[in-house]
Design a protein around this motif. Structure first.
Motif, PDB file in Angstrom:
ATOM      1  N   LYS A 161      -1.162   9.134  -1.599  1.00 10.91           N
ATOM      2  CA  LYS A 161      -0.575   8.636  -2.847  1.00 10.91           C
ATOM      3  C   LYS A 161      -1.250   9.360  -4.009  1.00 10.91           C
ATOM      4  O   LYS A 161      -2.265  10.039  -3.806  1.00 10.91           O
ATOM      5  CB  LYS A 161      -0.774   7.129  -2.936  1.00 10.91           C
ATOM      6  N   ARG A 202      -5.508  -5.263  -6.122  1.00  8.21           N
ATOM      7  CA  ARG A 202      -5.822  -5.501  -4.705  1.00  8.21           C
ATOM      8  C   ARG A 202      -5.640  -6.968  -4.347  1.00  8.21           C
ATOM      9  O   ARG A 202      -5.516  -7.793  -5.212  1.00  8.21           O
ATOM     10  CB  ARG A 202      -7.238  -5.045  -4.362  1.00  8.21           C
ATOM     11  N   ARG A 238      -1.713  -3.493  -3.915  1.00  7.00           N
ATOM     12  CA  ARG A 238      -2.980  -3.900  -3.257  1.00  7.00           C
ATOM     13  C   ARG A 238      -3.723  -2.691  -2.716  1.00  7.00           C
ATOM     14  O   ARG A 238      -4.431  -2.796  -1.714  1.00  7.00           O
ATOM     15  CB  ARG A 238      -2.679  -4.864  -2.104  1.00  7.00           C
ATOM     16  N   ASP A 239      -3.528  -1.531  -3.355  1.00  5.40           N
ATOM     17  CA  ASP A 239      -4.213  -0.329  -2.863  1.00  5.40           C
ATOM     18  C   ASP A 239      -5.229   0.188  -3.875  1.00  5.40           C
ATOM     19  O   ASP A 239      -5.451   1.389  -3.993  1.00  5.40           O
ATOM     20  CB  ASP A 239      -3.194   0.752  -2.462  1.00  5.40           C
ATOM     21  N   SER A 240      -5.838  -0.761  -4.595  1.00  2.85           N
ATOM     22  CA  SER A 240      -6.925  -0.460  -5.541  1.00  2.85           C
ATOM     23  C   SER A 240      -6.462   0.334  -6.756  1.00  2.85           C
ATOM     24  O   SER A 240      -7.294   0.919  -7.454  1.00  2.85           O
ATOM     25  CB  SER A 240      -8.087   0.278  -4.850  1.00  2.85           C
ATOM     26  N   GLY A 265       5.045   1.639  -1.813  1.00  2.00           N
ATOM     27  CA  GLY A 265       4.088   0.771  -2.495  1.00  2.00           C
ATOM     28  C   GLY A 265       4.801  -0.381  -3.182  1.00  2.00           C
ATOM     29  O   GLY A 265       6.014  -0.513  -3.115  1.00  2.00           O
ATOM     30  N   VAL A 305       0.860  -1.192   0.000  1.00  2.00           N
ATOM     31  CA  VAL A 305       0.000   0.000   0.000  1.00  2.00           C
ATOM     32  C   VAL A 305       0.893   1.237   0.000  1.00  2.00           C
ATOM     33  O   VAL A 305       1.634   1.478   0.957  1.00  2.00           O
ATOM     34  CB  VAL A 305      -0.930   0.011   1.241  1.00  2.00           C
TER      35      VAL A 305
END
Ligand code: ZN
Length: 246
Positions: free
Chosen positions: A166, A246, A195-197, A189, A150
């Protein structure tokens, strides 16, 4: 010195190549926070690229699990099967390199780097509370960490903790100036399995003199990475999650 900060590449060669191309000319030195392999279909090519280009590297939990360490027994079924596959395909030379990587945290030029957290290389720092719990053991004002995949991080001053933004979906970059008398935990990241969409590859550039952090996102050939995972016989979820971010 402008540092290129990479983390969590996870055997994704198309993502790594796109990040290195995007960062060209923007940095003077390169470092990696670990998890070079595991999940992705190109563990040897990615390890060789890191060996050639990145002089400062610490180990991640997947680098250990994929090279014989019993930490694999703590993995989920998905991570376990990918690590077993990676163990079988890694060359002895690349496995030896991964085994030789030091544990974090380590000190660099006025800042530290860790894989999971400053306290424990396997610990996750997801929330503001997780970050607040770490600040008492921060060895310097700035520590870069990975492991969560993330992008972002946290600032702390006088007991207050806040998040670092971000880039949003329409932006390629988000810049932050580090304030004096403030501690920072900064996550570049994941290069190879965000995995942060946001499925774009992630990295950061830290300018030690200007005291700035630039979070960057880079489009890469996700389809190529996805097809390689399926062709290798790895779990299809590992391919699908690259598309979803994600
Ligand atoms: Zn990872």
């Amino acid at each position: 010195m402008r540092w290129l900060i990479l983390s969590d590449i996870h055997g994704n060669l198309p993502a790594l190549e796109s990040v290195l191309a995007d960062a060209k000319g923007r940095c003077d030195a390169l470092l990696c926070l670990g998890d070079i392999v595991g999940y992705g279909a190109d563990p040897n090519a990615v390890t060789e690229r890191i060996r050639e280009t990145v002089p400062t590297v610490i180990r991640g939990n997947h680098d250990r699990a994929c090279t014989g360490d019993p930490t694999i027994e703590t993995f989920t079924d998905l991570a376990y099967s990918a690590a077993m596959w990676t163990r079988q395909v890694l060359t002895e030379e690349n496995a030896g390199y991964l085994r030789s990587l030091p544990a974090g945290p380590i000190a660099l030029d006025g800042f530290h780097i860790a894989h999971g957290s400053p306290r424990d290389e396997d610990e996750y720092v997801f929330t503001r509370q997780d970050a607040a719990d770490q600040f008492s053991c921060l060895p310097s004002h700035v520590c870069f960490f990975g492991h969560t995949h993330v992008q972002g991080g946290f600032g702390l001053r006088r007991g207050r903790t806040w998040g670092l933004a971000k880039p949003d979906d329409a932006e390629q970059e988000a810049a932050h100036t580090l304030e004096p008398d403030t501690c920072y935990l900064v996550n570049p990241g994941s290069v190879g399995q965000p995995r942060d969409s946001d499925p774009r590859a992630s990295y950061a550039i830290f300018d030690g003199e200007a005291r700035t952090v630039h979070f960057r996102r880079v489009r890469y050939d996700i389809e190529a990475a996805r097809k390689k995972i399926l062709a290798a016989g790895l779990h299809p979820f590992l391919a699908a999650r690259l598309v979803a971010g994600r």
